[in-house]
Design an enzyme around this catalytic site. Structure first.
Site, short mmCIF file in Angstrom:
data_model
loop_
_atom_site.label_atom_id
_atom_site.label_comp_id
_atom_site.label_asym_id
_atom_site.label_seq_id
_atom_site.Cartn_x
_atom_site.Cartn_y
_atom_site.Cartn_z
N ASP A 67 100.92 11.58 -30.02
CA ASP A 67 101.70 12.36 -29.07
C ASP A 67 101.20 12.21 -27.63
O ASP A 67 100.14 11.63 -27.38
CB ASP A 67 101.70 13.85 -29.49
CG ASP A 67 100.31 14.36 -29.87
OD1 ASP A 67 99.31 13.68 -29.56
OD2 ASP A 67 100.22 15.44 -30.47
N ASN A 136 98.52 26.91 -35.07
CA ASN A 136 99.74 27.42 -35.71
C ASN A 136 100.22 26.48 -36.82
O ASN A 136 101.34 26.59 -37.29
CB ASN A 136 100.84 27.64 -34.66
CG ASN A 136 101.22 26.36 -33.92
OD1 ASN A 136 100.77 25.28 -34.29
ND2 ASN A 136 102.05 26.49 -32.91
N HIS A 138 100.49 23.16 -36.53
CA HIS A 138 101.18 21.94 -36.09
C HIS A 138 100.35 20.69 -36.37
O HIS A 138 99.12 20.72 -36.43
CB HIS A 138 101.65 22.01 -34.63
CG HIS A 138 100.62 21.92 -33.57
ND1 HIS A 138 100.63 22.70 -32.44
CD2 HIS A 138 99.54 21.12 -33.43
CE1 HIS A 138 99.62 22.39 -31.66
NE2 HIS A 138 98.94 21.43 -32.24
N GLU A 143 105.85 21.44 -33.92
CA GLU A 143 105.63 22.88 -33.88
C GLU A 143 106.39 23.59 -35.01
O GLU A 143 107.37 23.05 -35.53
CB GLU A 143 106.12 23.41 -32.53
CG GLU A 143 105.32 22.89 -31.33
CD GLU A 143 104.01 23.63 -31.11
OE1 GLU A 143 103.29 23.88 -32.10
OE2 GLU A 143 103.70 23.95 -29.95
#
Ligand code: GLP
Length: 241
Positions: A67, A136, A138, A143
């Site tokens: 990413d 979280n 990811h 996400e």
């Protein structure tokens, strides 16, 4: 799924680096999927040492990173290209032209996502994908959502991710709100996946990822379905098991 329980961050880094280096030794022109973040910094330090000792040769390796932030140029000190160059590529004998990170400054971000997805295909797919884990759940920048995004795409970062990653920036306002990330299918098509997790703060989410329901609300949970997943995590991260 193989879970390797390590003593601490240092031990996790060494064991993960050994797995990555074994991949490179077994296939000198392999395609490594690489990740950024504090979890992988120690792994890269180990790989640099192994390379300098002559134990592993990166001259044939091709790499694709997961990413990149939209709007940060490669020479911005918080871009993931900069992270990779300084924490790994500039210190090992990989050919920089063989390293790939999405271009967060591309004029047409959607076209860049398509180019990147095609590039992974042209390279013949990923032999070994290294992953960290977001607080979280990811992976890359996929996400939590109500569906699994399949291919490389543009993503709006969640508030929790912006907060978590603001520790690297002067303040929260400077954290980009968008990123380009490989999708869940792009990641899951890797022949082998190495998920690395460290610290008590990730213990709850790691338990959900590895033994909770497979749901896009916890993107990493999809990894339960990968046929060749190795998890290297320290005792603190595995403390909820
Ligand atoms: C970022 C990256 C992820 C990484 C995560 C965890 O959000 N996009 O690929 O796994 O951070 O980072 P850290 O290892 O610093 O906790």
């Amino acid at each position: 799924m193989i879970i390797i329980n390590t003593k601490n961050y240092e031990d996790m880094s060494r064991k993960a680096a050994n797995i990555l280096s074994a991949q490179v030794i077994l296939k000198h022109n392999c395609v490594l999927g690489l990740a950024t973040g504090s979890t992988v910094e120690g792994i890269y330090k180990q790989l640099i040492m192994m390379n300098q000792n002559g134990d592993v040769d990166f001259s044939g390796v091709r790499s694709v990173n997961l990413d990149e932030y939209v709007g940060l140029a490669g020479d911005h000190n918080q871009s993931y290209r900069y992270f990779m160059d300084t924490n790994l590529f500039n210190q090992i004998n990989i050919h920089i032209d063989n390293t790939n990170v999405p271009d967060g400054m591309a004029a047409d971000i959607e076209a860049e996502c398509i180019r990147y997805e095609n590039l992974i295909k042209e390279l013949g797919g990923i032999d070994l994908q290294l992953l960290g884990l977001g607080h979280n759940g990811h992976i890359g920048f996929n996400e939590p959502d109500d569906y699994f995004p399949l291919l490389t795409h543009r993503v709006q970062l969640k508030e929790s991710t912006i907060k978590a990653n603001s520790r690297f920036f002067e303040n929260e306002d400077q954290v980009p709100r968008e990123a380009i990330t490989m999708g869940i299918k792009s990641i899951m098509q890797a022949k082998r996946i190495l998920l690395c997790v460290s610290g008590e703060a990730k213990a709850e989410i790691l338990k959900k990822v590895l033994s909770g329901p497979v749901t896009p609300e916890v993107p990493g949970s999809i990894l339960q379905l990968h046929p060749n997943l190795t998890v290297v995590a320290d005792e603190a991260a595995l403390s909820r098991f």
